[in-house]
Design a protein around this motif. Structure first.
Motif, PDB file in Angstrom:
ATOM      1  N   GLN A 168       0.821  -1.216   0.000  1.00 21.40           N
ATOM      2  CA  GLN A 168       0.000   0.000   0.000  1.00 21.40           C
ATOM      3  C   GLN A 168       0.858   1.271   0.000  1.00 21.40           C
ATOM      4  O   GLN A 168       0.340   2.376   0.183  1.00 21.40           O
ATOM      5  CB  GLN A 168      -0.909   0.006   1.235  1.00 21.40           C
ATOM      6  N   GLY A 169       2.174   1.096  -0.163  1.00 19.56           N
ATOM      7  CA  GLY A 169       3.068   2.244  -0.259  1.00 19.56           C
ATOM      8  C   GLY A 169       3.497   2.828   1.067  1.00 19.56           C
ATOM      9  O   GLY A 169       3.914   3.992   1.128  1.00 19.56           O
ATOM     10  N   HIS A 170       3.448   2.015   2.139  1.00 18.69           N
ATOM     11  CA  HIS A 170       3.811   2.511   3.463  1.00 18.69           C
ATOM     12  C   HIS A 170       4.934   1.663   4.078  1.00 18.69           C
ATOM     13  O   HIS A 170       5.129   0.506   3.717  1.00 18.69           O
ATOM     14  CB  HIS A 170       2.593   2.487   4.386  1.00 18.69           C
ATOM     15  N   SER A 171       5.639   2.279   5.027  1.00 20.60           N
ATOM     16  CA  SER A 171       6.670   1.553   5.773  1.00 20.60           C
ATOM     17  C   SER A 171       6.129   1.200   7.153  1.00 20.60           C
ATOM     18  O   SER A 171       5.237   1.870   7.669  1.00 20.60           O
ATOM     19  CB  SER A 171       7.939   2.408   5.912  1.00 20.60           C
ATOM     20  N   ALA A 172       6.668   0.143   7.725  1.00 13.60           N
ATOM     21  CA  ALA A 172       6.231  -0.284   9.060  1.00 13.60           C
ATOM     22  C   ALA A 172       7.413  -0.881   9.810  1.00 13.60           C
ATOM     23  O   ALA A 172       8.251  -1.576   9.220  1.00 13.60           O
ATOM     24  CB  ALA A 172       5.097  -1.302   8.946  1.00 13.60           C
ATOM     25  N   TYR A 173       7.458  -0.599  11.103  1.00 13.37           N
ATOM     26  CA  TYR A 173       8.587  -1.025  11.938  1.00 13.37           C
ATOM     27  C   TYR A 173       8.089  -1.644  13.247  1.00 13.37           C
ATOM     28  O   TYR A 173       7.081  -1.206  13.817  1.00 13.37           O
ATOM     29  CB  TYR A 173       9.470   0.173  12.303  1.00 13.37           C
ATOM     30  N   LEU A 174       8.819  -2.627  13.700  1.00 13.68           N
ATOM     31  CA  LEU A 174       8.654  -3.138  15.065  1.00 13.68           C
ATOM     32  C   LEU A 174       9.377  -2.161  15.987  1.00 13.68           C
ATOM     33  O   LEU A 174      10.510  -1.762  15.704  1.00 13.68           O
ATOM     34  CB  LEU A 174       9.265  -4.529  15.182  1.00 13.68           C
ATOM     35  N   VAL A 175       8.727  -1.746  17.089  1.00 11.21           N
ATOM     36  CA  VAL A 175       9.327  -0.724  17.956  1.00 11.21           C
ATOM     37  C   VAL A 175       9.213  -1.131  19.432  1.00 11.21           C
ATOM     38  O   VAL A 175       8.519  -2.083  19.793  1.00 11.21           O
ATOM     39  CB  VAL A 175       8.648   0.655  17.758  1.00 11.21           C
ATOM     40  N   GLY A 176       9.898  -0.348  20.267  1.00 12.33           N
ATOM     41  CA  GLY A 176       9.746  -0.475  21.717  1.00 12.33           C
ATOM     42  C   GLY A 176      10.444  -1.676  22.329  1.00 12.33           C
ATOM     43  O   GLY A 176      11.510  -2.116  21.883  1.00 12.33           O
ATOM     44  N   GLY A 177       9.780  -2.234  23.353  1.00 14.79           N
ATOM     45  CA  GLY A 177      10.382  -3.314  24.136  1.00 14.79           C
ATOM     46  C   GLY A 177      10.690  -4.556  23.338  1.00 14.79           C
ATOM     47  O   GLY A 177      11.626  -5.293  23.676  1.00 14.79           O
ATOM     48  N   ALA A 178       9.937  -4.796  22.266  1.00 16.35           N
ATOM     49  CA  ALA A 178      10.182  -5.993  21.455  1.00 16.35           C
ATOM     50  C   ALA A 178      11.561  -5.938  20.818  1.00 16.35           C
ATOM     51  O   ALA A 178      12.283  -6.944  20.776  1.00 16.35           O
ATOM     52  CB  ALA A 178       9.106  -6.122  20.376  1.00 16.35           C
ATOM     53  N   VAL A 179      11.946  -4.767  20.325  1.00 14.69           N
ATOM     54  CA  VAL A 179      13.268  -4.617  19.706  1.00 14.69           C
ATOM     55  C   VAL A 179      14.349  -4.725  20.768  1.00 14.69           C
ATOM     56  O   VAL A 179      15.370  -5.405  20.580  1.00 14.69           O
ATOM     57  CB  VAL A 179      13.376  -3.276  18.951  1.00 14.69           C
ATOM     58  N   ARG A 180      14.124  -4.056  21.907  1.00 20.20           N
ATOM     59  CA  ARG A 180      15.088  -4.144  23.014  1.00 20.20           C
ATOM     60  C   ARG A 180      15.302  -5.589  23.425  1.00 20.20           C
ATOM     61  O   ARG A 180      16.452  -6.047  23.585  1.00 20.20           O
ATOM     62  CB  ARG A 180      14.547  -3.339  24.207  1.00 20.20           C
ATOM     63  N   ASP A 181      14.213  -6.334  23.615  1.00 19.32           N
ATOM     64  CA  ASP A 181      14.336  -7.723  24.054  1.00 19.32           C
ATOM     65  C   ASP A 181      15.032  -8.587  23.011  1.00 19.32           C
ATOM     66  O   ASP A 181      15.804  -9.489  23.347  1.00 19.32           O
ATOM     67  CB  ASP A 181      12.958  -8.292  24.386  1.00 19.32           C
ATOM     68  N   ALA A 182      14.759  -8.313  21.733  1.00 22.25           N
ATOM     69  CA  ALA A 182      15.424  -9.071  20.661  1.00 22.25           C
ATOM     70  C   ALA A 182      16.926  -8.818  20.670  1.00 22.25           C
ATOM     71  O   ALA A 182      17.732  -9.742  20.510  1.00 22.25           O
ATOM     72  CB  ALA A 182      14.830  -8.707  19.312  1.00 22.25           C
ATOM     73  N   VAL A 183      17.322  -7.564  20.891  1.00 16.84           N
ATOM     74  CA  VAL A 183      18.752  -7.229  20.974  1.00 16.84           C
ATOM     75  C   VAL A 183      19.389  -7.913  22.183  1.00 16.84           C
ATOM     76  O   VAL A 183      20.547  -8.336  22.146  1.00 16.84           O
ATOM     77  CB  VAL A 183      18.944  -5.693  21.043  1.00 16.84           C
ATOM     78  N   LEU A 184      18.603  -8.053  23.259  1.00 17.92           N
ATOM     79  CA  LEU A 184      19.094  -8.737  24.459  1.00 17.92           C
ATOM     80  C   LEU A 184      19.115 -10.256  24.295  1.00 17.92           C
ATOM     81  O   LEU A 184      19.597 -10.967  25.170  1.00 17.92           O
ATOM     82  CB  LEU A 184      18.211  -8.381  25.659  1.00 17.92           C
TER      83      LEU A 184
END
Length: 464
Positions: A20-36
């Motif tokens: 649909q021509g848009h970008s989307a990102y996972l944000v917040g604690g989910a990204v932090r936990d994945a990095v951890l």
């Protein structure tokens, strides 16, 4: 780390936005936990699509926070919060922004977040991380740092200082120097004091569920936050317990803090009881001088502690059930079991405490022992051996199926009426007396025996 794994469902979600021509990102604690390196369960998405555009893309969308640009998409059997890139301004209530403006980029959106470790985003397409504020470096250094000026960040949202303390305890991270100093700033404390007691309670319960709640409690105390929400604790600091008998090493405050550590991590009721069990000691402290020796006493502190626990938990809006369960444990924690207790005394103890509370009371006593030296008591110590014997005797009493309440008697009011005892206050007194008899002698809990006894009591005390 430049990328994190993106679950297949989120890749499909990202593809829908991209089509649909848009970008989307996972944000917040989910990204932090994945990095951890932790598993991720809750998914929050940020996008450049407006709530209206998101609603048009999916079949089931709930407008959960549309005023702040948030909708909830129901897809893949999950509820996924989707928020439009935004910036915020003005936090007059100390919690919510007065105005929200849509932003053009993910970087602008991340600039409004609380801590660097929470200000990262990962593309739903390939998992590439956007990290404009050095969140990954701070995670590597085990550091909690605000995005930008800490006074400004904390001034926007009074819950953020409490969250900083909670994250520190949960993750085992230090708080960066300027961020830590800002927690005690008078204006920040004023803003923190403006949050609802329920919001603090929710964070408090999460802190009490960490492996070592002492880390959080000490930070809350040192920064002045604890005094805002649980002022009953402050007098416990420097309330000395040491005396010639050598029972205690710590003051009341540290004893409470370490006792809380000693309660089971997964048992919130016992952890709360451990925190409150001695909170009434400062009001009851007395010193007895005997020649060259002296003894510090806290007579009746369990009753004062129960009163303070009830007031504190009520102010924090705990449920009535939680308050009652914790207060019972606080009230009963000073039981003094001895080997000489008769079986009837053990039964009376079980009846008073209630079979559903016995296990928690045993756990609280072990936590209390832990708090004396900041370590678990030896299984060979007298206190632990006595506790284990009492536990065995209580289990034996429960297995005997003896009457533990009037409802367990072999007779009831209807039976007494059939032998000529009228309903009313006197019948209640007779049933109570029958229960006392059965408590002392469980073998008496037979219908014929109790009816005979009831008729005798009625004839002697109430028939005239």
């Amino acid at each position: 780390m430049t990328h994190i794994p993106i679950p297949p469902e989120l890749k499909k979600l990202g593809a829908i936005f991209r089509e649909q021509g848009h970008s989307a990102y996972l944000v917040g604690g989910a990204v932090r936990d994945a990095v951890l390196g932790k598993s991720v369960h809750d998914w929050d998405i940020a996008t450049d699509a407006t709530p209206q555009q998101v609603t048009a893309m999916f079949r089931k969308v709930i407008p959960t926070g549309i005023a702040h640009g948030t909708v909830t998409v129901l897809i893949f059997g999950k509820s996924i919060e989707v928020t439009t890139f935004r910036t915020e301004s003005g936090y007059s209530d100390g919690r919510h922004p007065d105005s929200v403006s849509y932003a053009a980029t993910i970087e602008e959106d991340l600039s409004r977040r609380d801590f660097t470790m929470n200000a990262m985003a990962a593309s739903l397409t390939d998992g590439k991380i956007t990290d404009p504020f050095g969140g990954r470096e701070d995670i590597k250094a085990k550091l909690i740092r605000t995005v930008g000026d800490p006074l400004e960040r904390f001034g926007e949202d009074g819950l953020r200082p409490v969250r900083a303390v909670r994250f520190s305890g949960q993750l085992g991270f230090s708080i960066e120097e300027k961020t830590l100093a800002a927690l005690s700033n008078p204006q920040v404390l004023k803003k923190t004091d403006s949050i609802s007691r329920e919001r603090f309670r929710d964070e408090w319960c999460k802190m009490l569920s960490t492996p070592k709640p002492s880390l959080c409690i000490k930070l809350l105390e040192e920064t002045g936050i604890l005094a805002l929400f649980i002022p009953e604790f402050s007098p416990c600091r420097k309330c000395e317990q040491k005396d010639s008998r050598g029972y205690h090493v710590f003051d009341v405050a540290d004893h409470i803090i370490y006792a809380t550590d000693g309660a089971p991590k997964e048992n919130l009721i016992v952890r709360l009881a451990a925190f409150y069990h001695d909170i009434g000691k400062p009001e009851t402290r007395s010193v007895e001088q005997k020649e060259d020796a002296f003894a510090v006493h806290f007579y009746g502190h369990e009753k004062v502690s129960e009163h303070k626990a009830r007031a504190s938990m009520t102010a924090l809006k705990f449920s009535n059930e939680q308050i009652d369960r914790v207060c019972l444990l606080v009230r009963e924690h000073m039981f003094n079991y001895e080997y000489s207790w008769s079986d009837a005394t053990v039964r009376r103890f079980l009846i008073r405490v209630g079979k559903d509370n016995i296990e928690n009371l045993m756990l609280l006593r072990l936590a209390d022992m832990y708090g004396k030296n900041n370590c678990a008591a030896s299984p060979e110590s007298q206190g632990v051996r006595e506790l284990m014997e009492l536990k065995e005797r209580l289990q034996k009493v429960q297995q005997e199926e003896s009457a533990l309440s009037i409802k367990d008697l072999a007779v009831n009011g209807k039976d007494l009426m059939q032998v000529g005892i009228p309903a009313g206050k006197n019948m209640g007194l007779i049933l109570k007396e029958l229960f006392e008899t059965v408590t002392d002698s469980p073998k008496m809990n037979e219908k014929e025996k109790l009816l005979t006894l009831a008729k005798n009591i009625f004839a002697q005390k109430y028939s005239g």
